[in-house]
Design a protein around this motif. Structure first.
Motif, mmCIF file in Angstrom:
data_model
loop_
_atom_site.group_PDB
_atom_site.id
_atom_site.type_symbol
_atom_site.label_atom_id
_atom_site.label_comp_id
_atom_site.label_asym_id
_atom_site.label_seq_id
_atom_site.Cartn_x
_atom_site.Cartn_y
_atom_site.Cartn_z
ATOM 1 N N THR A 119 0.846 -1.192 0.000
ATOM 2 C CA THR A 119 0.000 0.000 0.000
ATOM 3 C C THR A 119 0.883 1.244 0.000
ATOM 4 O O THR A 119 1.750 1.393 0.863
ATOM 5 C CB THR A 119 -0.943 0.006 1.221
ATOM 6 N N VAL A 120 0.650 2.093 -0.984
ATOM 7 C CA VAL A 120 1.366 3.371 -1.070
ATOM 8 C C VAL A 120 0.434 4.415 -0.483
ATOM 9 O O VAL A 120 -0.636 4.686 -1.039
ATOM 10 C CB VAL A 120 1.716 3.706 -2.537
ATOM 11 N N ILE A 121 0.832 4.966 0.660
ATOM 12 C CA ILE A 121 -0.113 5.843 1.365
ATOM 13 C C ILE A 121 0.146 7.324 1.061
ATOM 14 O O ILE A 121 -0.484 8.191 1.646
ATOM 15 C CB ILE A 121 -0.118 5.581 2.890
ATOM 16 N N GLY A 122 1.018 7.594 0.121
ATOM 17 C CA GLY A 122 1.265 8.994 -0.251
ATOM 18 C C GLY A 122 2.658 9.396 0.108
ATOM 19 O O GLY A 122 3.493 8.554 0.428
ATOM 20 N N GLY A 123 2.855 10.684 0.020
ATOM 21 C CA GLY A 123 1.934 11.723 -0.400
ATOM 22 C C GLY A 123 1.836 11.826 -1.918
ATOM 23 O O GLY A 123 2.015 10.839 -2.641
ATOM 24 N N ALA A 124 1.558 13.033 -2.364
ATOM 25 C CA ALA A 124 1.277 13.257 -3.778
ATOM 26 C C ALA A 124 2.475 12.904 -4.653
ATOM 27 O O ALA A 124 2.343 12.205 -5.659
ATOM 28 C CB ALA A 124 0.865 14.709 -3.991
ATOM 29 N N VAL A 146 -16.156 17.795 0.550
ATOM 30 C CA VAL A 146 -15.683 19.142 0.876
ATOM 31 C C VAL A 146 -14.901 19.662 -0.327
ATOM 32 O O VAL A 146 -14.263 18.876 -1.039
ATOM 33 C CB VAL A 146 -14.790 19.113 2.158
ATOM 34 N N LEU A 147 -15.017 20.952 -0.573
ATOM 35 C CA LEU A 147 -14.186 21.605 -1.598
ATOM 36 C C LEU A 147 -13.130 22.406 -0.851
ATOM 37 O O LEU A 147 -13.457 23.367 -0.161
ATOM 38 C CB LEU A 147 -15.055 22.521 -2.481
ATOM 39 N N LEU A 148 -11.873 21.996 -0.944
ATOM 40 C CA LEU A 148 -10.822 22.687 -0.181
ATOM 41 C C LEU A 148 -10.366 23.960 -0.885
ATOM 42 O O LEU A 148 -9.774 24.833 -0.264
ATOM 43 C CB LEU A 148 -9.640 21.742 0.070
ATOM 44 N N CYS A 149 -10.602 24.041 -2.186
ATOM 45 C CA CYS A 149 -10.316 25.264 -2.954
ATOM 46 C C CYS A 149 -8.843 25.651 -2.923
ATOM 47 O O CYS A 149 -8.494 26.825 -3.126
ATOM 48 C CB CYS A 149 -11.171 26.439 -2.473
ATOM 49 N N GLY A 150 -7.983 24.694 -2.663
ATOM 50 C CA GLY A 150 -6.544 24.973 -2.663
ATOM 51 C C GLY A 150 -5.842 23.925 -1.842
ATOM 52 O O GLY A 150 -6.487 23.183 -1.094
ATOM 53 N N GLY A 151 -4.524 23.849 -2.000
ATOM 54 C CA GLY A 151 -3.752 22.869 -1.241
ATOM 55 C C GLY A 151 -2.892 22.035 -2.172
ATOM 56 O O GLY A 151 -2.410 22.523 -3.191
ATOM 57 N N LEU A 152 -2.720 20.768 -1.810
ATOM 58 C CA LEU A 152 -1.851 19.863 -2.581
ATOM 59 C C LEU A 152 -2.720 18.923 -3.416
ATOM 60 O O LEU A 152 -3.533 18.175 -2.871
ATOM 61 C CB LEU A 152 -0.976 19.051 -1.614
ATOM 62 N N ARG A 153 -2.541 18.985 -4.725
ATOM 63 C CA ARG A 153 -3.341 18.135 -5.618
ATOM 64 C C ARG A 153 -2.741 16.740 -5.716
ATOM 65 O O ARG A 153 -1.518 16.597 -5.836
ATOM 66 C CB ARG A 153 -3.387 18.739 -7.026
ATOM 67 N N LEU A 154 -3.615 15.730 -5.706
ATOM 68 C CA LEU A 154 -3.123 14.359 -5.838
ATOM 69 C C LEU A 154 -2.659 14.074 -7.263
ATOM 70 O O LEU A 154 -1.597 13.510 -7.475
ATOM 71 C CB LEU A 154 -4.229 13.371 -5.433
ATOM 72 N N PHE A 155 -3.457 14.485 -8.232
ATOM 73 C CA PHE A 155 -3.150 14.121 -9.619
ATOM 74 C C PHE A 155 -2.634 15.335 -10.376
ATOM 75 O O PHE A 155 -3.293 15.848 -11.273
ATOM 76 C CB PHE A 155 -4.396 13.550 -10.302
ATOM 77 N N ASP A 156 -1.448 15.803 -10.027
ATOM 78 C CA ASP A 156 -0.937 16.994 -10.683
ATOM 79 C C ASP A 156 0.090 16.661 -11.749
ATOM 80 O O ASP A 156 -0.117 16.936 -12.916
ATOM 81 C CB ASP A 156 -0.334 17.932 -9.629
#
Ligand SMILES: NC(=O)c1ccc[n+]([C@@H]2O[C@H](COP(=O)([O-])OP(=O)(O)OC[C@H]3O[C@@H](n4cnc5c(N)ncnc54)[C@H](OP(=O)(O)O)[C@@H]3O)[C@@H](O)[C@H]2O)c1
Length: 186
Positions: A119-124, A146-156
């Motif tokens: 299991t790969v638990i992250g991060g991005a 929830v919409l965080l409207c900013g932060g660290l994207r998983l699929f960038d």
């Protein structure tokens, strides 16, 4: 040989932490989550965990993992720098700090996991590297309402080639959480 599974919780708009770096809005249900079927299955089927240095640092005290973390298995931490002091370990939970890349981390974790899953638990960054080089077999993605409207994207930074997915499971969990399992079509 088990599978390599990326397991992560994100906001509906795709962030795995908010602008301040907090995951609180994504895990208000943590005590319930641990009792849900997907989490119980993940704990039972995981034979080794891979995490990036920043995900590892989410525990303020690195000695927290041994005996407390949900996955009491060998942990492989992707890093450029091995910490001077080894965190506390047990017979089940050991740490390997891997400095020669994601391929090496996954290969070592697979050996440790035996027939069980990695299991790969992250991060991005760690998840993206797994996807970029085709090391992942499945995505276990939980969406919180929830919409965080900013932060660290998983699929960038996942390259330019499309990655075709196949839906394998959808579950509505308590607390508004929706669990998705996708297979990666290779
Ligand atoms: N929502 C969720 O379910 C969830 C789960 C886990 C984490 N998170 C969030 O994700 C954040 C971390 O994500 P992230 O993308 O910043 O970091 P990350 O993937 O956890 O770790 C990145 C770090 O790992 C090391 N690293 C990465 N690739 C490497 C390579 N190929 N070779 C050697 N070292 C390598 C580097 O650390 P050094 O250069 O410092 O050694 C790099 O800065 C956490 O802070 C947490 O908020 C969320």
């Amino acid at each position: 040989m088990g599978k390599v599974i990326l397991g992560m919780t994100m906001s509906l708009d795709g962030f795995i932490h908010d602008r301040s770096g907090s995951v609180d809005a994504l895990y208000p249900d943590f005590n319930t989550l641990i009792t849900t079927e997907p989490m119980r299955d993940a704990i039972e089927n995981t034979g080794a965990v891979v995490m990036g240095r920043n995900a590892f640092a989410m525990a303020k005290d690195p000695d927290f993992y041994a005996g407390n973390y949900e996955f009491q298995v060998p942990i492989f931490v992707l890093t450029h720098t091995v910490p001077q002091r080894r965190p506390k370990e047990t017979e089940q939970l050991t740490f390997t700090f891997v400095t020669d890349g994601i391929q090496s981390a996954i290969t070592q974790a697979k050996v440790a996991a035996g027939h069980k899953d990695v299991t790969v638990i992250g991060g991005a960054s760690t998840a993206q590297q797994c996807l970029n080089v085709g090391l992942a077999d499945e995505l276990d993605i939980d969406i919180m309402p929830v919409l965080l409207c900013g932060g660290l994207r998983l699929f960038d930074a996942i390259g330019t080639d499309q990655i075709q997915l196949e839906r394998r499971k959808v579950l509505a969990l308590p607390g508004g959480r929706t669990h998705f399992r996708f297979g990666i079509v290779k």
